[in-house]
Design an enzyme around this catalytic site. Structure first.
Site, PDB file in Angstrom:
ATOM      1  N   GLU A 115       5.333  -2.064  -6.862  1.00 39.11           N
ATOM      2  CA  GLU A 115       5.492  -2.159  -8.308  1.00 39.11           C
ATOM      3  C   GLU A 115       5.242  -3.562  -8.875  1.00 39.11           C
ATOM      4  O   GLU A 115       4.874  -3.687 -10.041  1.00 39.11           O
ATOM      5  CB  GLU A 115       6.914  -1.751  -8.760  1.00 39.11           C
ATOM      6  CG  GLU A 115       7.750  -0.984  -7.790  1.00 39.11           C
ATOM      7  CD  GLU A 115       7.551   0.523  -7.866  1.00 39.11           C
ATOM      8  OE1 GLU A 115       7.529   1.160  -6.805  1.00 39.11           O
ATOM      9  OE2 GLU A 115       7.409   1.059  -8.953  1.00 39.11           O
ATOM     10  N   ILE A 156       1.266   7.734  -0.478  1.00 36.74           N
ATOM     11  CA  ILE A 156       0.627   8.188  -1.726  1.00 36.74           C
ATOM     12  C   ILE A 156      -0.649   7.395  -2.002  1.00 36.74           C
ATOM     13  O   ILE A 156      -1.103   7.300  -3.137  1.00 36.74           O
ATOM     14  CB  ILE A 156       1.600   8.133  -2.922  1.00 36.74           C
ATOM     15  CG1 ILE A 156       2.065   6.708  -3.210  1.00 36.74           C
ATOM     16  CG2 ILE A 156       2.806   9.024  -2.664  1.00 36.74           C
ATOM     17  CD1 ILE A 156       2.856   6.591  -4.519  1.00 36.74           C
ATOM     18  N   ILE A 164       5.017  -9.902   4.591  1.00 36.52           N
ATOM     19  CA  ILE A 164       3.894  -9.020   4.243  1.00 36.52           C
ATOM     20  C   ILE A 164       3.384  -8.389   5.538  1.00 36.52           C
ATOM     21  O   ILE A 164       2.877  -9.061   6.428  1.00 36.52           O
ATOM     22  CB  ILE A 164       2.779  -9.809   3.532  1.00 36.52           C
ATOM     23  CG1 ILE A 164       3.324 -10.455   2.247  1.00 36.52           C
ATOM     24  CG2 ILE A 164       1.597  -8.903   3.227  1.00 36.52           C
ATOM     25  CD1 ILE A 164       3.919  -9.479   1.241  1.00 36.52           C
ATOM     26  N   PRO A 210      -1.586  -7.934   4.876  1.00 36.06           N
ATOM     27  CA  PRO A 210      -2.059  -8.599   3.652  1.00 36.06           C
ATOM     28  C   PRO A 210      -3.153  -7.814   2.933  1.00 36.06           C
ATOM     29  O   PRO A 210      -3.259  -7.885   1.709  1.00 36.06           O
ATOM     30  CB  PRO A 210      -2.600  -9.942   4.165  1.00 36.06           C
ATOM     31  CG  PRO A 210      -1.904 -10.171   5.458  1.00 36.06           C
ATOM     32  CD  PRO A 210      -1.663  -8.807   6.049  1.00 36.06           C
ATOM     33  N   LYS A 211      -3.953  -7.070   3.682  1.00 37.98           N
ATOM     34  CA  LYS A 211      -5.068  -6.353   3.049  1.00 37.98           C
ATOM     35  C   LYS A 211      -4.554  -5.189   2.188  1.00 37.98           C
ATOM     36  O   LYS A 211      -4.876  -5.087   1.000  1.00 37.98           O
ATOM     37  CB  LYS A 211      -6.023  -5.840   4.124  1.00 37.98           C
ATOM     38  CG  LYS A 211      -7.262  -5.165   3.563  1.00 37.98           C
ATOM     39  CD  LYS A 211      -8.226  -4.807   4.684  1.00 37.98           C
ATOM     40  CE  LYS A 211      -9.509  -4.231   4.090  1.00 37.98           C
ATOM     41  NZ  LYS A 211     -10.503  -3.969   5.147  1.00 37.98           N
ATOM     42  N   GLN A 251      -2.560  -3.062  -3.103  1.00 34.88           N
ATOM     43  CA  GLN A 251      -1.495  -2.512  -3.947  1.00 34.88           C
ATOM     44  C   GLN A 251      -1.310  -3.354  -5.195  1.00 34.88           C
ATOM     45  O   GLN A 251      -1.166  -2.838  -6.298  1.00 34.88           O
ATOM     46  CB  GLN A 251      -0.175  -2.534  -3.171  1.00 34.88           C
ATOM     47  CG  GLN A 251      -0.055  -1.446  -2.166  1.00 34.88           C
ATOM     48  CD  GLN A 251       0.966  -0.465  -2.666  1.00 34.88           C
ATOM     49  OE1 GLN A 251       0.697   0.287  -3.597  1.00 34.88           O
ATOM     50  NE2 GLN A 251       2.132  -0.471  -2.095  1.00 34.88           N
ATOM     51  N   PHE A 255       1.996   7.405  -8.580  1.00 34.75           N
ATOM     52  CA  PHE A 255       2.561   6.414  -9.519  1.00 34.75           C
ATOM     53  C   PHE A 255       3.879   6.867 -10.127  1.00 34.75           C
ATOM     54  O   PHE A 255       4.255   6.413 -11.212  1.00 34.75           O
ATOM     55  CB  PHE A 255       1.555   6.090 -10.631  1.00 34.75           C
ATOM     56  CG  PHE A 255       0.167   5.826 -10.136  1.00 34.75           C
ATOM     57  CD1 PHE A 255      -0.063   4.782  -9.250  1.00 34.75           C
ATOM     58  CD2 PHE A 255      -0.910   6.603 -10.518  1.00 34.75           C
ATOM     59  CE1 PHE A 255      -1.333   4.537  -8.756  1.00 34.75           C
ATOM     60  CE2 PHE A 255      -2.183   6.363 -10.038  1.00 34.75           C
ATOM     61  CZ  PHE A 255      -2.385   5.329  -9.161  1.00 34.75           C
ATOM     62  N   VAL A 291       5.826  -3.984  -2.119  1.00 39.85           N
ATOM     63  CA  VAL A 291       4.859  -4.534  -3.074  1.00 39.85           C
ATOM     64  C   VAL A 291       4.275  -3.493  -4.028  1.00 39.85           C
ATOM     65  O   VAL A 291       3.314  -3.768  -4.730  1.00 39.85           O
ATOM     66  CB  VAL A 291       3.692  -5.240  -2.330  1.00 39.85           C
ATOM     67  CG1 VAL A 291       4.189  -6.484  -1.632  1.00 39.85           C
ATOM     68  CG2 VAL A 291       3.015  -4.294  -1.350  1.00 39.85           C
ATOM     69  N   ALA A 350       8.095   0.675   2.591  1.00 40.30           N
ATOM     70  CA  ALA A 350       7.696  -0.240   3.671  1.00 40.30           C
ATOM     71  C   ALA A 350       8.926  -0.810   4.363  1.00 40.30           C
ATOM     72  O   ALA A 350       9.013  -0.822   5.597  1.00 40.30           O
ATOM     73  CB  ALA A 350       6.816  -1.350   3.115  1.00 40.30           C
TER      74      ALA A 350
END
Lengths: 744, 335
Positions: free
Chosen positions: A713, A470, A637, A640-641, A646, A245, A711, A514
């Site tokens: 944050e 992470i 995306i 999606p999972k 996230q 984080f 995605v 990503a």
């Protein structure tokens, strides 16, 4: 053929899942080289002063203790502060562990006990006594506000606010005014895995450093600089990271101390931090925002004045982008913002998930809700009324902004139109029901990144880049990207990450991995595929149908696509025929000329609309979050999972921000006192309802090579405000301080 | 780790006759943590796990005897506890997590130590941990600290949920020590800090809690354990209330009430309970009871919210008990 030909966009379960749940995934504190010493850090109980005397005689008597390293006996380190600079670009003089006897913050390491067993090291660490000369300090944010300043050199990613119009005058002339001071308590990242380092000394004397970090190459560069070591003889690995984080963006003192001890004692060393020690380094800064909003009676925003302050240490100037978001996201003719930092005698605050925006977007969205009510407008309608299709602060077009669609889809899914506007008007028995919403915004970033693709004789495709997973699913989405780019089944792809020797990749953070690593893998796979077919076509052994434009690679098999087919060739056979044991290609994804022009001319952001239901006991004021819906517009995306996971994780964290998480600073000593999981409250399962995440269709070819925005944050941004706004709707009471705790 | 002697005696006599700095080990959920944090430094850890205190027994008077080594989880799930003392089962389930309740014992629950931040951090002054060093919690971050029964020397909150129900149930604690056995009412078991905050309870050196005796409980469905905390599970109480009422024809015959999260020990005020004797339930009565319970409450820097919140929690708990709708510990809606 029964192969998914478009693996990208599928909900693939994480490919590292089995390794993780069976304990095969190795984390930083898990390698166990022979002869390894255990290091336990002793921390300062005072905030400012100087070490007078270190009494370590009793500690040295503990059987198994090998050395007690302090500023007095440590080996040589870099001479200049500059050598300690890390990639985060925080201006100032970086803290140098064990550099000298001066104490800059409570919790500062003053000694490291090194012993043959962990138990001996810990016992001895408890026996080390240090006498200090105490100097006056200030750890009170309220006091430090009087010393707030703008650093002369700003942090590299700092975006200065750009005023427009005459905000003060427009505010004075506005018929509807909202003004208030909003506050966010400091928070600690608290990933599950504590920070830890294991230093292995290879046969040739080179160091392999296993560290919990978000950037192995950044840690390698930091250690090489700070400890005057050769980069070539320093390898940093972090194949698995148990959450971070942001706490692993900068090198934490354990990696410096473990490596320094290994250098001093010429033995492998492991240093792990305890949970209380996790409260002795980075944290999300405490913040205030003074917000004044002016609007005309019809709900048109006329003026926005945002003044924000976050805390920093006395030695570094950490800065966050907290004041700009409203200026960017709302169409408002007059707007101005000001930002300063307030110094106190603590460690330097640092980036925590959605740094700046988690603070600034949530606090602003609470004020926007107040303004909507002041204008007697539905909060969603108010936002649509003041919607900006551009980056209103820079007056720049956007690559895409499907926030309107996100608002519409989220509202529909939540049932927002059934909301009754007056506060306290929705009730179920003893519980007041509140529905609140907010919007979120975060940067869509892209950083130059390299990746390598290698095809081996075993017919497997091996992907490598120095990215860090992470816990977010990076292994999985990179495998999916490779599968699609190369034409390979997922189960024949291996992904290697978390190693400073791999192709260059920036430190994981900011939601850019990503988009960036994904693009690099995509390019490397296309390049390798081209190379394979080229080599094969050139080989005299190859079947005559193999030519660049007549061959496809699908499901890991080469096919003839002309009418002469069907003929096919396996990849191992193709390699043999081409005369290779293996083939590889490395590519770097970076903005080309068009990309650079686009970055200059267009702004790029991820957006979201969050809807929340709370139930508040009418007499006791206890809050339950009972529904959360987040509609996210984040470009393409990849999975999606993992993407929804996230977002959900961030929504949990934002629930903590709204209701639970607060690091309690005892200003008298400069120490965070609730330094454990019993008293630093993160949400439990009981606190979290079912959360619905919707991804809005947003096609954006321009934002990054794969159309990905990231995605990591965005789930933080807006969620805490939606909860606070729902509490207002339930009770009619405004809370301007987060977290909102029982009795507040 | 610091070296310490360890023994696992088979008889009470062996366990009770040990000189020097000893600590009894049962479930270990508190002692081991405190040893790791350098708060407890026993020279001798005496594991009492082999002593015969593992059963819950029916008593001739209709009460129950809870063995000191029965786990909190087994106690809360025991059919006789569930049938006769749902208030106790509820309070146990309001505390800690399933994992901790599976290890923690009934005797250990009585003897658990405060969660005061300053007690847990050896770098800070604490009279309870290191007599004579002072109380850093005073004037510090003391949102969770006590407002009742405090002294200049200590404002540490007594943390248990279970003991609050035991106090409302007027349980008795059975002890075995070097001089034989004795019993003490649970309301007299814990000590106010006064000038000696390091003494949590009346245990003498070598004394062991062997069992908790529950007298017959005449409350029927008219009881509750209502706990307000910082999150909906796995947090210590900000304010908690255990209530049992003897109801007859819509009137309260007599009532029993104890507060958790508020005091330096389980907080009971007999004069407040006496207000309930033979009275019909009413808002004004309950407000008076709350006022009497909270008489003398004193806030320090951060914990005034407890004093504001507590009357409402007390009144609500009393209404839950009156209406026979005790608080569920799984459905988090407050009844």
């Amino acid at each position: 053929m029964n192969v998914i030909s478009t693996p990208v966009g599928q909900s693939v379960s994480r490919i590292d899942g089995i390794a993780k749940v069976t304990g095969q995934a190795k984390y930083a504190a898990e390698p166990h080289p022979p002869g390894m010493l255990y290091g336990v850090v002793v921390n300062s109980p005072i905030a400012r002063g100087r070490i007078d005397t270190v009494h370590d005689a009793a500690a040295r008597q503990v059987p198994g203790v090998v050395e007690i390293m302090t500023h007095l006996n440590r080996p040589h380190t870099a001479l200049f502060e500059k050598a300690y600079m890390d990639g985060l670009g925080v201006p100032g003089a970086p803290y140098r562990p064990l550099h000298d006897g001066e104490i800059h913050f409570n919790g500062q390491p003053v000694a490291v006990v090194l012993a043959e067993t962990f138990e001996a090291a810990r016992e001895a660490a408890m026996l080390v006594r240090v006498d200090y000369e105490r100097w006056p300090h200030n750890a009170d944010f309220k006091v430090s506000l009087h010393q707030k300043y703008m650093p002369s050199k700003t942090r590299s990613n700092y975006v200065p606010p750009r005023p427009r119009g005459d905000a003060a005058r427009a505010y004075a002339l506005s018929t509807v005014q909202v003004e208030g001071r909003y506050h966010l308590a400091p928070e600690h990242h608290n990933p599950m895995e504590m920070h830890a380092t294991t230093v292995i000394i290879e046969d040739d004397g080179a160091f392999t450093v296993w560290d919990k970090t978000q950037g192995p190459q950044a840690v390698q560069a930091y250690l090489a600089g700070a400890l005057a070591l050769s980069k070539a003889r320093l390898r940093v690995r972090n194949p698995y990271v148990g959450g971070a984080f942001g706490s692993g963006l900068r090198a934490v003192y354990n990696v410096f101390l473990a490596t320094l001890a290994a250098k001093m004692l010429k033995r492998p060393v492991r240093v792990t931090l305890t949970r209380p020690q996790m409260f002795t380094h980075v944290f999300r800064p405490e913040a205030i925002m003074d917000i004044a909003l002016g609007a005309s009676r019809d709900g048109t925003l006329q003026s926005m004045i945002v003044e924000g302050v976050t805390d920093t240490s006395r030695f570094e100037h950490n800065m966050e982008n907290i004041v700009i978001w409203g200026l960017i996201n709302y169409r408002c003719p007059n707007a101005t913002a000001d930002y300063k930092v307030a110094p106190r005698d603590t460690y330097t605050s640092s980036d925590m998930r959605a740094p700046g925006a988690a603070t600034g977007v949530n606090l602003l969205e609470m004020a926007i809700d107040e303004m909507a009510y002041a204008c007697t407008m539905d909060p969603l309608a108010f936002r649509l009324h003041n919607y900006s299709d551009t980056d209103a602060m820079h007056d720049m077009p956007l690559t895409s902004k499907a926030l309107r669609e996100a608002m519409a889809q989220g509202a529909r899914h939540f049932g927002w139109q059934r909301r009754s506007m007056p506060p306290g008007s929705m009730r179920d028995g003893r519980e007041l029901i509140g529905w609140g919403m907010a919007t979120g915004i975060w940067d869509a970033m892209f950083s130059p990144t390299s990746a390598r693709a290698r095809l081996g004789q075993d017919g497997r495709l091996h992907i490598a880049t120095a990215a860090s997973d992470i816990g977010t699913g990076t292994y999985t989405i990179l495998a999916q990207t490779a599968a699609e780019a190369f034409g390979m089944p997922l189960d024949r792809i291996d992904v290697e990450l978390g190693d400073s020797t791999l192709p260059q990749c920036p430190t994981e953070g900011g939601s850019w991995t990503a988009a960036s690593a994904g693009a690099a893998v995509w390019l490397a796979c296309l390049s390798l595929r081209r190379k394979l077919i080229d080599m094969l076509a050139r080989s005299k052994n190859a079947p005559p149908w193999v030519k660049q434009d007549t061959v496809t690679l699908e499901g890991g098999i080469l096919h003839d696509v002309t009418e002469n087919g069907p003929v096919s060739l396996s990849l191992p056979d193709a390699l043999s025929l081409a005369g290779y044991d293996a083939l590889e290609a490395e590519e770097t994804a970076k903005p080309g000329l068009r990309g650079k022009i686009s970055q200059m001319r267009k702004a790029r952001f991820t957006h979201s609309a969050v809807f929340c239901e709370v139930r508040v006991d009418a007499e006791l004021g206890t809050v339950r979050v009972t529904r959360l819906v987040n509609a996210v517009a984040a470009g393409r995306i990849l999975n999606p999972k993992t993407a929804a996971s996230q977002i959900r994780g961030a929504m949990v964290m934002a629930t903590g921000m709204a209701l639970h998480e607060e690091s309690l600073m005892d200003e008298r000593v400069g120490r965070f006192m609730n330094h454990n999981f019993a008293e630093y409250h993160i949400p439990t399962h009981a606190d979290i309802p079912d959360m619905d995440v919707l991804f809005v269709n947003e096609h954006d070819d321009e934002v990054s090579p794969l159309g990905v925005k990231g995605v990591g944050e965005i789930g933080m941004c807006g969620t805490a405000a939606a909860i606070a706004n729902a509490i207002f709707h339930a009770t009619g009471r405004r809370h301007r301080n987060l977290p909102i705790t029982p009795g507040a | 780790m610091r070296h310490f002697a360890y023994s696992r005696p088979a008889t009470f006599d062996e366990a009770c006759h040990n000189a020097g700095h000893t600590r009894f080990l049962a479930g270990g959920t508190n002692l081991i943590d405190l040893m790791k944090s350098d708060v407890e430094r026993p020279a001798h850890v005496i594991d009492i796990g082999s002593l015969p205190m593992h059963h819950i027994e029916d008593q001739p008077d209709g009460g129950l005897r809870l063995g000191a080594l029965v786990t909190n989880a087994d106690t809360a799930a025991h059919p006789l506890v569930v049938e006769r003392y749902p208030l106790l089962a509820s309070a146990i389930l309001a505390g800690a997590s399933p994992q901790i309740r599976n290890m923690a014992t009934n005797g250990g629950n009585l003897n658990q130590r405060t969660r005061c931040h300053y007690f847990y951090d050896p770098a800070m002054a604490c009279n309870k941990r290191s007599p004579g060093t002072g109380c850093a919690a005073r004037g510090g971050r003391n949102r969770i600290m006590a407002v009742l029964g405090t002294s200049d020397a200590c404002i540490a909150t007594f943390p248990s949920d279970m003991c609050i129900a035991l106090a409302a149930l007027n349980a008795t604690v059975n002890l075995h020590g070097p001089d034989g056995e004795r019993t003490v009412g649970v309301r007299d078991y814990h000590c106010l800090p006064g000038e000696t905050p390091w003494r949590d309870n009346i245990l003498q050196p070598g004394e062991i809690v062997t069992a908790i005796d529950l007298p017959p409980a005449p409350f029927g469905p008219h009881h509750t354990y209502l706990k307000v905390r910082d999150r909906l599970s796995f947090a210590f109480a900000i304010v908690s209330v255990a209530v049992g009422l003897c109801m007859k024809d819509g009137r309260i015959g007599r009532g029993s009430i104890a507060l958790g999260g508020m005091g330096t020990k389980p907080w009971c005020v007999p004069e407040a309970e006496a207000l309930l004797d033979d009275r019909p339930p009413s808002h004004s009565l309950f407000r008076d009871v709350a006022g009497r319970l909270l008489h003398g409450a004193t806030a320090d820097r951060d914990n005034a919210a407890k004093i504001r919140l507590a009357p409402r929690v007390i009144e609500r708990a009393l209404w839950q008990a009156v209406s026979g709708t005790p608080q569920s510990q799984t459905d988090k809606t407050i009844r």
